[in-house]
Design an enzyme around this catalytic site. Structure first.
Site, PDB file in Angstrom:
ATOM      1  N   CYS A  81       6.160 -12.844   2.078  1.00  9.94           N
ATOM      2  CA  CYS A  81       5.046 -13.020   3.012  1.00  9.94           C
ATOM      3  C   CYS A  81       4.492 -11.675   3.473  1.00  9.94           C
ATOM      4  O   CYS A  81       3.307 -11.549   3.780  1.00  9.94           O
ATOM      5  CB  CYS A  81       5.477 -13.867   4.198  1.00  9.94           C
ATOM      6  SG  CYS A  81       6.931 -13.237   5.080  1.00  9.94           S
ATOM      7  N   HIS A 384       8.499 -13.833   9.848  1.00  8.38           N
ATOM      8  CA  HIS A 384       7.473 -14.244   8.892  1.00  8.38           C
ATOM      9  C   HIS A 384       6.170 -13.521   9.199  1.00  8.38           C
ATOM     10  O   HIS A 384       5.848 -13.255  10.367  1.00  8.38           O
ATOM     11  CB  HIS A 384       7.278 -15.763   8.999  1.00  8.38           C
ATOM     12  CG  HIS A 384       6.283 -16.318   8.038  1.00  8.38           C
ATOM     13  ND1 HIS A 384       6.384 -16.168   6.672  1.00  8.38           N
ATOM     14  CD2 HIS A 384       5.145 -17.046   8.252  1.00  8.38           C
ATOM     15  CE1 HIS A 384       5.373 -16.774   6.082  1.00  8.38           C
ATOM     16  NE2 HIS A 384       4.604 -17.313   7.018  1.00  8.38           N
TER      17      HIS A 384
END
Length: 433
Positions: A81, A384
């Site tokens: 990510c 994330h």
């Protein structure tokens, strides 16, 4: 946990053991998704919805009419990510993205390629990979609207080959990746095309003028022409008053979040004023007295002395990249500063930070936001990354494979990690920060 990646340290190569169907890779991705349990359920549900839908499902209502979402997501290859958020942000910096998309596809050197247009690469002596070419392919795959998600496997392979720090599937720092990516694109582009000078290619494919180029590590490229600025570093000896000046090129500015704001974690929290981007910029450029561990070697006094330091911006870039320093080391851990920092969507005025503001035009110091990278979670090795970016007047949220339309109110509430501001054109309005 088992690992299917092996590195040969003598030749600095690596191999990945897997079945023809890629079963090991699928198992690894599943296990690592479970590790990020805070985000797994929502991401998995949205990914399934997108991947099982047809192109017609990428429709939405805008002002009563139906229009298509042309944005394409990027599949997570296993904690990638950090890479996806940076790629989506760069893909929405129009002048930078268009330059690469307009480059011709190239035949990589794998034998008899004499006379063909090829990229020079310094990728550890390996002429079979080109970061520029895979970066170009990835940018071309985005915003075409032909698929819900694109898998950047070929680009990630090249990243593994030329950036050893990013091998493996552990979470990485998005800012560190961005710097490595831009630096390696810059180095590869400097080689030119089979002897054609890089400056000639730059002038042929870009409207950037010589005054907008900033050389870092050699000749100018599109990387330095767009992201490159220049800082003036002034150091003054407090004993004899001797002043030392040095000019340093930069691709981004890393800004501390002032310590007095570090306990305020949300915009609506009542304990004290909200930290703003202006506070961070002021902290970066304000006069600072260096502590005992940073004594300045005064050439007049012939010894290390107490001194002050101040930064001025000598030249602003076309795209101003601001990195908020949210991660810092304590005795044993690297902790996150989770403070909310207020930032403008339009009219960031940088004139007061310039060395010679009187020499700048009325619009040349104003910047509008193009993209924001956000880190969700508590530490640099976990959590994330997602990104917000504006495209053709609409804001999108990029969460790996999932791309959703969002609004300005949502964007300004984000706890920004990296901000990309684009120089405003003279025809725009004049609202300021």
């Amino acid at each position: 946990r088992f690992c299917s990646q092996f590195t040969h340290y003598r030749c600095d190569d690596f191999v990945v053991n897997d079945t023809k169907l890629g079963l090991v890779q699928k198992v690894r991705e599943h296990l690592q998704n479970l590790e990020n349990s805070a985000f797994t359920a929502d991401r998995h549900r949205k990914r399934k919805l997108l991947e099982n839908s047809t192109l017609n499902s990428k429709l939405l209502k805008v002002n009563g009419s139906t229009t298509a979402i042309c944005a394409t997501g990027l599949r997570n290859l296993g904690n990638t990510c950090f890479m996806n958020a940076i790629l989506q942000s760069l893909s929405n910096i129009e002048q930078f993205c268009c330059y690469f998309k307009e480059l011709p596809a190239v035949e990589l050197r794998n034998g008899k390629t004499a006379g063909r247009r090829t990229y020079h690469t310094r990728s550890q002596g390996d002429n079979n990979v080109s970061l520029v070419e895979e970066f170009r392919k990835t940018l071309c795959a985005l915003w075409q609207g032909s698929q819900t998600a694109f898998s950047p496997e070929s680009l990630f392979y090249v990243v593994w080959k030329i950036m050893p720090n990013f091998r493996g599937y552990q979470q990485q720092d998005a800012h560190e990746f961005m710097r490595y990516l831009l630096d390696h694109l810059h180095l590869e582009l400097q080689g030119g095309f089979n002897g054609v000078s890089r400056s000639a290619i730059l002038q042929e494919n870009s409207t950037l003028s010589a005054s907008n180029k900033c050389c870092i590590n050699g000749a100018s490229t599109v990387v330095t022409a767009i992201f490159g600025g220049i800082l003036q570093n002034e150091v003054n000896c407090l004993i004899c008053g001797t002043e030392s000046r040095k000019f340093d090129p930069f691709l981004d500015l890393s800004l501390d979040i002032p310590s007095q704001f570090r306990s305020k974690r949300s915009k609506n929290q009542e304990n004290g004023p909200v930290c703003s981007l202006r506070d961070c910029l002021r902290s970066f450029t304000d006069l600072e007295e260096l502590d005992e561990t940073e004594l300045y070697m005064c050439h007049k006094c012939k010894k290390k002395q107490k001194s002050t330091k101040k930064f001025w911006i000598q030249k602003l870039p076309k795209v101003l990249c601001l990195h908020l320093k949210r991660f810092h080391w304590t005795a044993y851990l690297r902790n996150k500063v989770d403070t909310y920092v207020e930032f403008p969507l339009r009219g960031l005025d940088m004139k007061c930070y310039l060395l010679e503001p009187e020499n700048s035009g009325p619009e040349s110091c104003l910047y509008d936001l193009a993209a924001v990278v956000v880190h969700h979670g508590s530490g640099v090795g976990s959590g994330h990354y997602t990104a917000y970016a504006t495209h053709e007047g609409r804001w999108f949220h990029f969460n790996d494979s999932t791309v959703t339309l969002t609004d300005e109110e949502t964007v300004v509430k984000a706890k920004a990690y990296i901000l990309f501001y684009v120089e405003r054109q003279a025809k725009a309005g004049s609202d300021k920060l």
